[in-house]
Design an enzyme around this catalytic site. Sequence first.
Site, PDB file in Angstrom:
ATOM      1  N   ASP A   1       0.875  -1.175   0.000  1.00  0.00           N
ATOM      2  CA  ASP A   1       0.000   0.000   0.000  1.00  0.00           C
ATOM      3  C   ASP A   1       0.910   1.222   0.000  1.00  0.00           C
ATOM      4  O   ASP A   1       2.056   1.152   0.444  1.00  0.00           O
ATOM      5  CB  ASP A   1      -0.906  -0.014   1.228  1.00  0.00           C
TER       6      ASP A   1
ATOM      7  N   ASP B   1       0.084   4.856   1.104  1.00  0.00           N
ATOM      8  CA  ASP B   1      -0.002   5.704   2.297  1.00  0.00           C
ATOM      9  C   ASP B   1       0.073   4.881   3.575  1.00  0.00           C
ATOM     10  O   ASP B   1      -0.675   3.936   3.754  1.00  0.00           O
ATOM     11  CB  ASP B   1      -1.290   6.525   2.273  1.00  0.00           C
TER      12      ASP B   1
END
Length: 114
Positions: free
Chosen positions: A11, A13
Amino acid sequence: MRFEVVAILFDIDGTLVDSTPAVVRTWEAFADARSLDVEEILRISHGRRTEDTLADLLPASEVPDAAAQLEALELDDLGDVVALPAAHAVLSRLPADRWAAVTSGSQRLMRARL
């Protein structure tokens, strides 16, 4: 613990970069311009596609233009988006064809933040 994998999905963020301040500023500007409750927006927006959050806030006919507006705001606000500690070190040790970045944001924004 040790385990073997063929590939890894990261991922963006909170894993590779921190863009939280920019995301908050973007939603604050959007909410202010439309007299919306920014606290409610921030409560429901993290980890979701912008279009899905907007669909909860606006008529469907306004979502595409609003999403484009938000993406432009985010692309203009990259100054304090920072790599998280060790992100570069980890990625540089992996074969380039064995990892990928994933996000609820657009590919254009993801590439800019990376």
